[in-house]
Design an enzyme around this catalytic site. Structure first.
Site, short mmCIF file in Angstrom:
data_model
loop_
_atom_site.label_atom_id
_atom_site.label_comp_id
_atom_site.label_asym_id
_atom_site.label_seq_id
_atom_site.Cartn_x
_atom_site.Cartn_y
_atom_site.Cartn_z
N CYS A 246 0.70 -1.05 0.03
CA CYS A 246 0.02 0.07 0.18
C CYS A 246 0.96 1.39 0.06
CB CYS A 246 -1.03 0.00 1.33
SG CYS A 246 -2.12 -1.23 1.24
N ARG B 4 4.44 -0.47 -4.39
CA ARG B 4 4.25 -0.92 -3.14
C ARG B 4 2.76 -1.75 -3.00
NH1 ARG B 4 7.09 1.90 0.86
NH2 ARG B 4 5.43 1.25 2.40
N TRP C 155 -2.64 -2.72 -1.78
CA TRP C 155 -2.19 -4.34 -1.76
C TRP C 155 -3.20 -4.95 -0.81
CZ3 TRP C 155 -0.32 -8.17 1.24
CH2 TRP C 155 0.34 -8.99 0.84
N ASN D 22 -2.73 2.15 5.64
CA ASN D 22 -1.67 1.08 5.25
C ASN D 22 -1.31 0.36 6.32
OD1 ASN D 22 0.37 -0.48 4.34
ND2 ASN D 22 1.96 1.18 4.32
N GLY D 23 -1.51 -0.82 6.45
CA GLY D 23 -1.45 -1.84 7.72
C GLY D 23 -2.68 -2.82 8.01
N GLU E 29 17.82 -17.95 -5.11
CA GLU E 29 17.50 -16.78 -5.71
C GLU E 29 17.15 -16.81 -7.10
OE1 GLU E 29 16.79 -14.01 -4.47
OE2 GLU E 29 17.20 -12.34 -6.02
N LYS F 148 13.46 -15.47 -8.47
CA LYS F 148 13.24 -14.59 -9.47
C LYS F 148 12.25 -15.20 -10.58
CE LYS F 148 14.14 -11.77 -8.03
NZ LYS F 148 14.76 -11.72 -6.71
N GLU G 13 8.53 -15.05 -9.01
CA GLU G 13 8.08 -14.16 -8.91
C GLU G 13 7.60 -13.43 -10.20
OE1 GLU G 13 10.22 -11.66 -5.24
OE2 GLU G 13 11.40 -12.27 -7.00
N HIS H 219 17.39 -36.73 -3.72
CA HIS H 219 16.58 -37.26 -2.36
C HIS H 219 15.16 -36.77 -2.87
CE1 HIS H 219 19.71 -38.54 -0.15
NE2 HIS H 219 20.51 -37.45 -0.47
N LYS I 200 6.43 -4.78 -3.05
CA LYS I 200 8.01 -4.40 -2.96
C LYS I 200 8.23 -4.31 -1.29
CE LYS I 200 12.02 -3.27 -4.16
NZ LYS I 200 12.74 -4.38 -5.03
C1 G6P Z 1 9.04 -8.75 -0.69
C2 G6P Z 1 9.72 -8.28 -1.95
C3 G6P Z 1 10.95 -9.01 -1.96
C4 G6P Z 1 12.00 -8.87 -0.81
C5 G6P Z 1 11.19 -9.29 0.15
C6 G6P Z 1 12.00 -8.84 1.61
O1 G6P Z 1 8.54 -10.00 -0.66
O2 G6P Z 1 8.94 -8.51 -3.10
O3 G6P Z 1 11.74 -8.67 -3.35
O4 G6P Z 1 13.00 -9.69 -0.94
O5 G6P Z 1 10.06 -8.50 0.36
O6 G6P Z 1 12.12 -7.52 1.57
P1 G6P Z 1 13.14 -6.44 2.29
O7 G6P Z 1 12.61 -5.13 2.02
O8 G6P Z 1 13.01 -6.67 3.66
O9 G6P Z 1 14.52 -6.93 1.91
#
Ligand code: G6P
Length: 614
Positions: A2, A27, A76, A102-103, A487, A491, A494, A510, A609
């Protein structure tokens, strides 16, 4: 999670709010809305993007022009599906108060029941709408207390987290703002003020900002602002300076922010090292932890807490700190750490890693560790963020604003910081100055090597074309490359919505090996380190089950070329440095597969984000 914007001044509020929301869309982006005061209180909100909201407003008769005070929100969804009615702002029944939030309001159902019994009608399924009716209820019962006191009284009844911006027709010359758990910043202009979740919508207007702390309210008028605690005690707040420029939050000729941020990595990695690495002297200077260095070096254990991509960086940090400094390290998901009653002692160091510096679970882990007396250190990207402010010491990653929801440059910046930290902790204990010099020398060559990898962008696009219709993908690596496999898989899932899993290569037998057939692409990170030969055997195992192999290998590796369907070559590097290189082609591969599938890579569905709720 948000985005909030607010404006009060003499310019066209609606236009400023829409622009601001566009800057904050990373956001949250399932719905958006704005409210302005222009003689009346006009609200427009709808499902979809800020761009769609702008189009509607341009076409509609909604009279927002000429208003010089307003609030805006990009959502969001947490409570209630993304739809017009659940979008913010929410209004009270007679349309005199508009609120954005937001929250999460945890006790919303109790409050809602009580308000319904008093005759209030709810138009949305959100927890946020409760707040606007609660304020209305308190204010209507005692009109003499005024706007600010009504909000303050309402907040006494609320459990949960909030960043709030509220305007009212009954007192149309102010914006009332409150924060507990969700970030809010006030931008100080010349005869005007901006309110936002972060600096992105503010920086084009002013660099002077005040960060609200938890438990604070602000009353923002055209000619002044006042910050008080929720208990009504006035606060004298420090005015800070935003540390980035407007150009850093624009696409700069790239098709997407994510691609721009991938390509920024050579510069970012230089920025991380700038002023910190003294190659000739074999020295690392990390100003933010200098005062605590002795204590850090004497710690009996390091616990790293983070979420998402930052957690993957933390895993690499574990390998680095254990290898270089010989201090035992544990890495925890912040969300698990905070609820599992962990053993934390005063001799422990807890490192929290967060790009945004606002992730709710990471922040809670930090507070828990601090309560138990551990030394809490932060690795954050956003300067002035809550985590950066609440940690005793820390290191900024200096990656610049990251707008693409999938983290790229922040990840490699975090790994670089962890590398520098591990070296710092080793100095004079487990590593001689000469050894340190060699490691630093190798690190300082990384930006140039990343540049070389980026030159293969179009070749990686060609490889991506072969896999754009895949339904599943497996990413395998060992040692330092295991977190990179995690990672890489994150990616891809996501941004392309292809199911992808990362595994330690040796664990394949396994379980995951059962999945392998001609439809299963397997991405191997097969750089030359001490497990290279074993990874080659794993490639053979996949091939013999007809799996498709894409390998990341070191330049000149003919053996891998013989085994794999596609190879992406990266320059040679020692194992601790390898993740900084092997991560890059995986970012590009995910990016191209996702764009070929027509996905919105900068704003993938359902993600945000900055996750400021649990
Ligand atoms: C969300 C974002 C990710 C990020 C994670 C942790 O899931 O989409 O890209 O890695 O939060 O966020 P931070 O700001 O704590 O690194």
């Amino acid at each position: 999670m948000c985005g909030i914007v607010g404006y009060i001044g003499s310019r066209d509020a609606a236009e400023l709010l829409l622009n601001g929301l566009q800057r904050l869309e990373y956001r949250g982006y399932d719905s958006a809305g704005i409210a302005v005061l222009n003689g009346g209180l006009t609200v427009h909100k709808q499902k979809g993007s800020v761009g769609e909201l702008r189009e509607t407003l341009e076409k509609s008769e909604a009279h927002m022009q000429g208003a010089t005070i307003g609030i805006g929100h990009t959502r969001w969804a947490t409570h209630g599906a993304p739809c017009d009615s659940n979008a913010h702002p929410h209004m009270n029944s007679d349309g005199t108060i508009a609120l954005i939030h937001n929250g999460i309001i945890e006790n919303y159902s109790v409050l809602k029941k009580d308000l319904i019994s008093k005759g209030y009608e709810f138009k949305s399924d959100t927890d946020s709408e409760v707040l606007v009716h609660l304020i209305d209820n308190i204010w209507s019962e005692k009109p003499e207390i005024g706007f600010e006191a009504a909000v303050r009284a309402a907040l006494y009844h609320v459990e949960g987290a909030y960043g709030l911006c509220i305007i009212s027709l009954r007192e149309p010359d102010k914006v009332v703002v409150a924060r507990k758990g969700s970030p809010l910043v006030i931008g100080i202009g010349d005869g005007e003020y901006f309110i936002a979740s972060d600096g992105a919508p503010i920086v084009e207007h002013t660099k002077k900002v005040v960060y609200l702390s938890d438990g604070e309210m602000a009353i923002v008028k055209r000619d002044a602002y006042t910050i008080k605690t929720i208990e009504n005690i006035e606060q004298d707040k420090h005015v800070s300076e935003i540390d980035f420029d407007i150009t850093e939050i624009e696409k700069g000729g790239f098709e997407h922010f994510m691609l721009k941020e991938i390509f920024e990595q050579p510069t970012v990695l230089q920025d991380v090292m700038r002023g910190r690495v003294r190659l000739e002297e074999g020295q690392v200077r990390l100003g933010g932890i200098e005062d605590y260095l002795d204590r850090l070096k004497l710690s009996s254990r390091v616990i790293i807490c983070a979420c998402g991509t930052s957690w993957h960086a933390g895993l690499i940090g574990e390998y680095l700190i254990e290898e270089f400094a010989r201090i035992p390290v544990e890495v925890d998901y912040a969300s698990e750490f905070r609820y599992r009653n962990p053993v934390i002692t005063k001799d422990d160091v807890v490192i929290v890693i967060s790009q945004s510096g606002e992730t709710a679970d990471t922040l809670a882990a930090l507070r828990l560790a601090r309560e138990k007396g551990a030394l809490v250190m932060g690795i954050c990207n956003v300067v002035g963020s809550t985590i950066a402010r609440e940690t005793l010491c820390g290191i900024y990653t200096h990656a610049g604003p990251e707008i693409g929801v999938a983290s790229t440059k922040a990840f490699t910046a975090q790994v670089t910081v962890l590398y520098l930290l591990a070296l710092t902790l080793s100095k004079g204990r487990t590593m001689s100055r000469d050894e340190l010099k060699l490691y630093l020398k190798e690190l300082s060559g990384v930006p140039g090597k990343v540049e070389r990898i980026l030159k293969q962008n179009s070749m990686i696009l060609q490889i991506a074309e072969n896999y754009k219709d895949a339904r599943n993908c497996l990413y395998l690596g060992r040692g330092y490359n295991f977190p990179v496999a995690l990672e890489g898989a994150l990616k891809l899932k996501e941004i392309s919505y292809i199911h992808a899993e990362g595994y330690p290569a040796a664990e394949m037998k396994h379980g995951p090996i059962a999945l392998i057939d001609e439809d299963m692409p397997v991405i191997f990170i097969a750089t030359r380190d001490n497990s290279y030969a074993k990874v080659l055997s794993n490639i053979e195992e996949v091939r013999s089950r007809k799996g498709k192999v894409i390998a990341i290998a070191n330049e000149g590796d003919e053996e891998v070329d013989r085994l794999a369907d596609h190879v992406i070559y990266i320059p040679a590097a020692s194992a601790p440095v390898a993740p900084l290189l092997s991560a890059i082609p995986l970012q590009l591969l995910a990016y191209h597969i996702a764009t070929l599938r027509g996905c919105n890579v900068d704003r993938p569905r359902n993600l945000a984000k900055s996750v400021t709720v649990e």
